[in-house]
Design a protein around this motif. Sequence first.
Motif, PDB file in Angstrom:
ATOM      1  N   ASP A 105       0.817  -1.206   0.000  1.00 24.48           N
ATOM      2  CA  ASP A 105       0.000   0.000   0.000  1.00 24.48           C
ATOM      3  C   ASP A 105       0.852   1.258   0.000  1.00 24.48           C
ATOM      4  O   ASP A 105       0.668   2.164  -0.823  1.00 24.48           O
ATOM      5  CB  ASP A 105      -0.933  -0.012   1.215  1.00 24.48           C
ATOM      6  N   ASN A 106       1.822   1.353   0.929  1.00 26.94           N
ATOM      7  CA  ASN A 106       2.653   2.545   1.008  1.00 26.94           C
ATOM      8  C   ASN A 106       3.605   2.657  -0.171  1.00 26.94           C
ATOM      9  O   ASN A 106       3.875   3.765  -0.652  1.00 26.94           O
ATOM     10  CB  ASN A 106       3.438   2.554   2.321  1.00 26.94           C
ATOM     11  N   ARG A 126       1.519   4.131  -2.931  1.00 27.74           N
ATOM     12  CA  ARG A 126       1.247   5.553  -2.723  1.00 27.74           C
ATOM     13  C   ARG A 126       2.465   6.402  -3.063  1.00 27.74           C
ATOM     14  O   ARG A 126       2.370   7.444  -3.724  1.00 27.74           O
ATOM     15  CB  ARG A 126       0.817   5.803  -1.276  1.00 27.74           C
ATOM     16  N   MET A 135       1.000   9.681  -4.447  1.00 26.01           N
ATOM     17  CA  MET A 135      -0.204   9.891  -3.628  1.00 26.01           C
ATOM     18  C   MET A 135       0.165  10.113  -2.170  1.00 26.01           C
ATOM     19  O   MET A 135       1.117   9.537  -1.655  1.00 26.01           O
ATOM     20  CB  MET A 135      -1.143   8.685  -3.727  1.00 26.01           C
ATOM     21  N   LYS A 136      -0.612  10.962  -1.502  1.00 21.47           N
ATOM     22  CA  LYS A 136      -0.459  11.141  -0.067  1.00 21.47           C
ATOM     23  C   LYS A 136      -1.533  10.308   0.629  1.00 21.47           C
ATOM     24  O   LYS A 136      -2.193   9.492   0.005  1.00 21.47           O
ATOM     25  CB  LYS A 136      -0.597  12.617   0.288  1.00 21.47           C
ATOM     26  N   SER A 166       3.995   7.879   3.223  1.00 16.67           N
ATOM     27  CA  SER A 166       4.006   8.545   1.917  1.00 16.67           C
ATOM     28  C   SER A 166       4.211  10.051   2.073  1.00 16.67           C
ATOM     29  O   SER A 166       4.908  10.675   1.264  1.00 16.67           O
ATOM     30  CB  SER A 166       2.703   8.260   1.160  1.00 16.67           C
TER      31      SER A 166
END
Length: 265
Positions: free
Chosen positions: A108-109, A112, A117-118, A123
């Motif tokens: 996921d991180n 991002r 993406m934040k 992130s």
Amino acid sequence: MDVRELVQEIARELLVATVQSAPRPKVLFLFCDSRAHDAYLDTFILLRNKGIDCDLAFLDGETSAWIGMHKCESTGVNKSIAMDEYAPAPLELPHSYEGIVIPEIDLDNAARIATGMKGSVKSEIVFAALLLDKPVWIGKDSGGIKRADRQTLKTLELTPGYAKLFRAHMDTLEGLGIRLIDRAELGAEVVRMFGSNDGDAAAESTPAMPAKPSAQRSLITADWVAAHAASLGGSLELDPKTIVSPLARDILKQQGIILQYTGKG
């Protein structure tokens, strides 16, 4: 040395101490939870011995710790980074550090960060650090699954499809300028960039180390300690009447040098 000279010497040390002592570089370690740092205790010792300070951020429940409350629940080796609603946002943290270390990252991180993406603490921090042109290290042998997810799902590996996606994101992270390093080598990489080699140089010159200097002086100053610290060994023998300036005493304590007064043990 009379009292006037003694006062002048101590005052001079106090006034210029902050100028003379170069600040130690400091890095921020980001961990998935408050138990993940146990495997890196030796790394923290290595960094400290090489003149590098580090703070630790434990991201237990990272979403609730930041989204909507503008804070990052963290604690540090030397201080608390953030504890309440007045704490700095994750985006602000890289200002205080020379580099960011993320030993383990999840799919996921990684996604991002790779897509800009934040929305998560990691992130945000990586985004800010890269824009500030500060180094970011990530463990390249990460499995791609959060520690909490591994414990909940009782699995250690991503499916082949997710694993391929994770590798693609990691390649993108490297393209962004992030340093991908084996987790076991993270400490050594930080030392190579910020560490001091004074300890290594002293070790190499041990066979030719000069004799222990005489400390039969009325006043021990910080300058004297700096000039002779390498040859003092682990102790300094002094006359009971010898005065040790406050800054010199602090430096001796930092160096692990024990003061022994003649006749007092």
